[in-house]
Design an enzyme around this catalytic site. Structure first.
Site, PDB file in Angstrom:
ATOM      1  N   GLU A 293      -0.105  -2.958  10.764  1.00 35.28           N
ATOM      2  CA  GLU A 293      -0.835  -0.924  11.626  1.00 35.28           C
ATOM      3  C   GLU A 293       0.695  -0.279  12.025  1.00 35.28           C
ATOM      4  O   GLU A 293       1.217   0.687  11.738  1.00 35.28           O
ATOM      5  CB  GLU A 293      -1.621  -1.013  12.642  1.00 35.28           C
ATOM      6  CG  GLU A 293      -2.178   0.539  13.220  1.00 35.28           C
ATOM      7  CD  GLU A 293      -2.949   0.851  13.500  1.00 35.28           C
ATOM      8  OE1 GLU A 293      -3.366  -0.273  14.469  1.00 35.28           O
ATOM      9  OE2 GLU A 293      -4.150   1.870  13.430  1.00 35.28           O
ATOM     10  N   GLU A 294       1.209  -1.135  12.863  1.00 39.63           N
ATOM     11  CA  GLU A 294       2.698  -0.933  14.027  1.00 39.63           C
ATOM     12  C   GLU A 294       3.658  -0.630  12.817  1.00 39.63           C
ATOM     13  O   GLU A 294       4.462   0.576  12.752  1.00 39.63           O
ATOM     14  CB  GLU A 294       2.310  -1.985  14.968  1.00 39.63           C
ATOM     15  CG  GLU A 294       1.806  -2.228  15.959  1.00 39.63           C
ATOM     16  CD  GLU A 294       0.586  -3.601  15.452  1.00 39.63           C
ATOM     17  OE1 GLU A 294       0.337  -4.013  16.758  1.00 39.63           O
ATOM     18  OE2 GLU A 294       0.934  -3.485  14.561  1.00 39.63           O
TER      19      GLU A 294
ATOM     20  N   ILE B  98       0.327  -1.591   0.113  1.00 41.60           N
ATOM     21  CA  ILE B  98       0.175   0.259   0.036  1.00 41.60           C
ATOM     22  C   ILE B  98       0.849   1.564   0.090  1.00 41.60           C
ATOM     23  O   ILE B  98       0.599   2.392  -0.929  1.00 41.60           O
ATOM     24  CB  ILE B  98      -0.816   0.134   1.118  1.00 41.60           C
ATOM     25  CG1 ILE B  98      -2.122  -1.596   1.028  1.00 41.60           C
ATOM     26  CG2 ILE B  98      -1.213   1.326   1.152  1.00 41.60           C
ATOM     27  CD1 ILE B  98      -2.517  -1.668   2.237  1.00 41.60           C
TER      28      ILE B  98
ATOM     29  N   ASP C   6      -5.193   2.401   6.844  1.00 46.20           N
ATOM     30  CA  ASP C   6      -4.428   1.484   8.106  1.00 46.20           C
ATOM     31  C   ASP C   6      -5.196   0.870   8.585  1.00 46.20           C
ATOM     32  O   ASP C   6      -6.517   0.849   8.958  1.00 46.20           O
ATOM     33  CB  ASP C   6      -3.760   2.907   8.779  1.00 46.20           C
ATOM     34  CG  ASP C   6      -3.730   2.269  10.079  1.00 46.20           C
ATOM     35  OD1 ASP C   6      -2.728   1.360  10.215  1.00 46.20           O
ATOM     36  OD2 ASP C   6      -3.895   3.328  11.567  1.00 46.20           O
TER      37      ASP C   6
ATOM     38  N   ASN D  87      -6.205  -0.529  14.844  1.00 41.63           N
ATOM     39  CA  ASN D  87      -7.050  -1.029  16.109  1.00 41.63           C
ATOM     40  C   ASN D  87      -7.685   0.090  16.825  1.00 41.63           C
ATOM     41  O   ASN D  87      -7.384   1.706  16.267  1.00 41.63           O
ATOM     42  CB  ASN D  87      -6.528  -1.259  17.174  1.00 41.63           C
ATOM     43  CG  ASN D  87      -6.651  -1.596  18.346  1.00 41.63           C
ATOM     44  OD1 ASN D  87      -6.861  -0.801  19.467  1.00 41.63           O
ATOM     45  ND2 ASN D  87      -6.690  -2.796  18.472  1.00 41.63           N
TER      46      ASN D  87
END
Length: 764
Positions: A534-535, A505, A516, A519
């Site tokens: 995400e991290e 991406i 993203d 969470n």
């Protein structure tokens, strides 16, 4: 159990000692090296760099411009393909737009740079080989890639290395092709999940003979067409035909403060190439429930013992004293941080930081860290009263608000996070219980190699921003969706789709709205053990991390949009195989507000305990609203909207079905007026399945409203009475059957005005 509370606990769950590897071997200092710190060195060794030497030479004079399922947090996120599409000089690599197969891109590392004496290098941790990703968001449970890995290691290969196609074509494929090809055309050639290996069998003549003997000429043509596309890395609309920023974006109005937009710099002095000037001139203190409680606030007090029993002192003064004492080892860093965090002295663990300094860095690197990088980080952190002069508003739930900070202000805030100075943020019992963690203390604990690689990545960022002051802005926008579309009556047609099993991406989706897989506590496990979609994005673009300081947990109808975050690092791998590789020079152009043209949207998916749960109408409706909230822009002309760059959102530890989530995102993007670039992260079968379904639906002009009704029909007719863990009829088979059948087609014509296909009385 309440999903919000479960998610909240998962984010803060500590790593148990028994879950952490303690046998970290010594690094072989003669192995490959990657650049992390730049400075003088007495080494005569040659070091491996990936083409960023120019950044190090010029950074003293100019700005160095530039997937959630972690073990300890249960955060869902998509995995990344370990083969990066980033060219070695940091430029964005473009995918060819011509049809036909394209080679898989790989990151090449050029050894022996022309000027190694300018580079201080970081040894890779042991075991550099990239392991096979295992999370569903990268490879779905039915992915042929997973099964191909087993086949490739078996003795079932021919002498030329190709897999025998004849043994892998299922009888069901022949049966389906003969019975329903007239209804579905080429779309029926959605070969079963095990059959993706046919792509490797271009030389097999047995398969052709068997098919000729059992199928009609039309069916054979369909099979040939399918096999022709199976070796392609992408399908659908060429990616270069989709909208990207800044080309598609309209001119920006002058940046100015508004009731729903806080700007912390002098907008009248904003100039390209200049460091933004903080506003106001002097620090304005705010210790309330609508602003971030700053470490330099005079209200930030620390208890102290006195002869008369007790008292308080300025915690900021204590921070000053502790951090300005100098560091000679990681133990000094630990002692300094604990001086103003005494309540946590017995609980906080600095093992990872100590291992980085004693096991993973060479002596000269450690020396540069303690003599140069950390002291400049201290100066940056202690400059908070002069840099972050305006109270920083909390982006609270159910409130639309934007916050624009300078990159230098963000660097100051993140330096304070590194040294754990933010008050009231180390306990879930404080007023910030519904906010993510911001202090970095969990990054320092345990002996996991993940933490080592995270620290390398973040120290690369701090080296860059302390060496050359960053000169841009970043905007954080909390967006609330109060009026979702009427999905059932929507007459909107699906938009264009580019779908690929290659690339990432952030690389191939440059200039697009990048998703993203978040969470609800944005950043997920970035300051802990998490290291997936995400991290990873948050540590290679560390300016994203500061959103955790002021963003309350996302509600069902909210998203966070971040515009302008710069990428500072290159990486390889995912989760356990993640490795920091090199500094990255971000060449992304800036807009008129001096922000990088990088727009990232954090949307959090639901977590499902059981597979069938996600097909409940209310669950599908929630995911549609969440995706639409992230994709739509109020009063925007669709010709000015970039495409959405996304993938297997919520399909990892959160248990989402890749094919359902793909349809949901296509529907939300269509309603928002955006095309879609979909990255399956190595899952070629998913790429083919989604492309065939998209083509099937667009050719038959199936509206978003009708597709929504079909999803509800599938829920009521197939899933509601299902007695097994997974339904016998797949979602895509159900859609093909119901859209293709003559009875449905006739009834559909009569209800076209409403966009609703005929349903049974119990479908809702």
């Amino acid at each position: 159990m309440d999903e919000a509370m479960e998610s909240q606990r998962s984010v803060t769950a500590d790593v148990k000692p028994e879950d952490v590897k303690t046998d970290v071997p010594k690094t072989n200092l003669t192995d490959e090296k990657d650049e992390l710190f730049c400075g003088p060195t007495t080494h005569d060794k040659d070091y491996v760099i990936t083409g960023d030497t120019q950044d190090d030479v010029t950074s003293a004079n100019s700005m160095g411009g530039g997937s959630v399922g972690s073990e300890d947090s249960g955060l869902a996120g998509s995995e990344r393909n370990t083969a990066q599409t980033q060219s070695s000089n940091g430029q964005k690599s473009k995918r060819p737009s011509s049809p036909g197969p394209h080679p898989v891109k790989a990151t090449c590392v050029a050894a022996h740079p022309p000027n190694p004496k300018l580079t201080l290098c970081l040894s890779n941790s042991p075991g550099k080989g990239v392991s096979t990703p295992s999370d569903v968001e990268m490879l779905s449970p039915d992915s042929p890639v997973c099964k191909t890995l087993l086949i490739n290691n078996s003795a079932d290969r021919g002498r030329d290395g190709s897999t025998c196609a004849k043994a892998q074509v299922k009888e069901q494929f022949v049966k389906d092709s003969a019975s329903t090809s007239s209804a579905k055309g080429v779309h029926q050639v959605a070969i079963g999940t095990e059959d993706a290996d046919i792509a490797e069998c271009s030389g097999s003549s047995d398969m052709s003979q068997d098919l000729i003997g059992s199928q009609s000429g039309a069916t054979f043509e369909s099979v040939s067409l399918a096999l022709h596309t199976m070796d392609r890395g992408w399908l659908g609309t060429p990616i270069d035909e989709l909208n990207r920023m800044p080309q598609c974006a309209p001119p920006l109005s002058h940046l100015k403060v508004a009731p729903n937009h806080t700007v912390t710099v002098r907008t009248d002095l904003l100039r390209e190439g200049d460091v933004p000037v903080p506003y106001p001139t002097k620090f304005k203190d705010a210790w309330d429930d609508v602003s971030v409680k700053m470490p330099c606030s005079e209200k930030n007090l620390f208890p102290m013992e006195t002869e008369d029993g007790g008292g308080v002192q300025s915690r900021w003064e204590l921070i000053h004293t502790a951090l300005q004492g100098g560091f000679k080892s990681s133990l000094d860093v630990r002692d300094a941080i604990l001086r103003y965090n005494t309540a946590h002295a017995k609980r906080w663990d600095f093992t990872a930081l100590n291992l980085l300094c004693t096991e993973y860095l060479e002596h000269s690197e450690v020396q540069h860290l303690f003599e140069t990088i950390l002291p400049t980080m201290v100066n940056l952190a202690l400059s908070a009263p002069s840099l972050c002069t305006m109270p920083i508003p909390l982006l609270k739930s159910r409130v639309n608000h934007s916050l624009t900070l300078s990159q230098e202000q963000i660097a100051c805030l993140l330096a304070n996070a590194f040294f754990c100075t933010f008050p009231r943020r180390n306990s879930r019992k404080s007023e910030y219980c519904n906010y993510p963690e911001i202090n970095f203390y969990r990054l320092f604990e345990g002996s996991s190699p993940r933490k080592i690689e995270k620290l390398k990545t973040l120290l690369c960022y701090f080296r860059r921003v302390t060496q050359t002051r960053p000169k841009g802005l970043v905007t954080f926008t909390r967006q609330v969706l109060n009026d979702p579309p009427n999905w059932e009556s929507s007459q909107t047609q699906l938009t264009r789709l580019h779908i690929t099993c290659e690339g990432t991406i952030e690389d191939d989706g440059y200039g697009m709205l990048q998703v993203d897989f978040a969470n609800r506590f944005v950043g997920g496990g970035v300051t802990g053990h998490g290291l997936v979609q995400e991290e990873i994005r948050f540590i290679i673009n560390p300016e994203l991390i500061v959103s955790r300081l002021f963003t309350e947990a996302l509600e069902y109808n909210e998203c966070l949009i971040i515009t302008g975050a710069e990428q500072y690092s290159k990486y390889s791998g995912y989760a356990e195989s993640y490795k920091w590789k090199d500094s990255h020079k971000d060449e992304t152009p800036r807009d008129d507000w001096q922000r990088r043209c990088v727009e990232i949207v954090a949307i959090d998916a639901l977590k499902y305990r059981h597979f069938l749960e996600q097909f409940l109408p209310e669950k599908m409706s929630r995911e549609l609203k969440k995706a639409y909230c992230g994709f739509f822009r109020n009063n925007a002309n669709r010709k000015h909207l970039s495409a959405v760059a996304t993938g297997n959102w919520g399909c990892g530890a959160f248990g989402g079905d890749t094919r359902l989530k793909a349809l949901i995102q296509l529907m939300a993007a269509a309603e928002a007026g955006r095309d879609v670039a979909y990255f399956t992260f190595g899952d070629a079968q998913l790429m083919r399945d989604v492309h065939e379904m998209h083509t099937f639906l667009t050719e038959r002009q199936v509206t978003v409203g009708r597709l929504y009704s079909l999803l509800n029909q599938y829920s009521s007719l197939v899933c509601r009475n299902c007695r097994t863990t997974r339904p016998d009829v797949s979602l895509y088979s159900f859609i093909y059957e119901n859209v293709s059948s003559p009875a449905t087609a006739i009834a559909s014509d009569s209800t076209r005005d409403s966009g609703i296909s005929p349903v049974t009385s119990d479908c809702h």
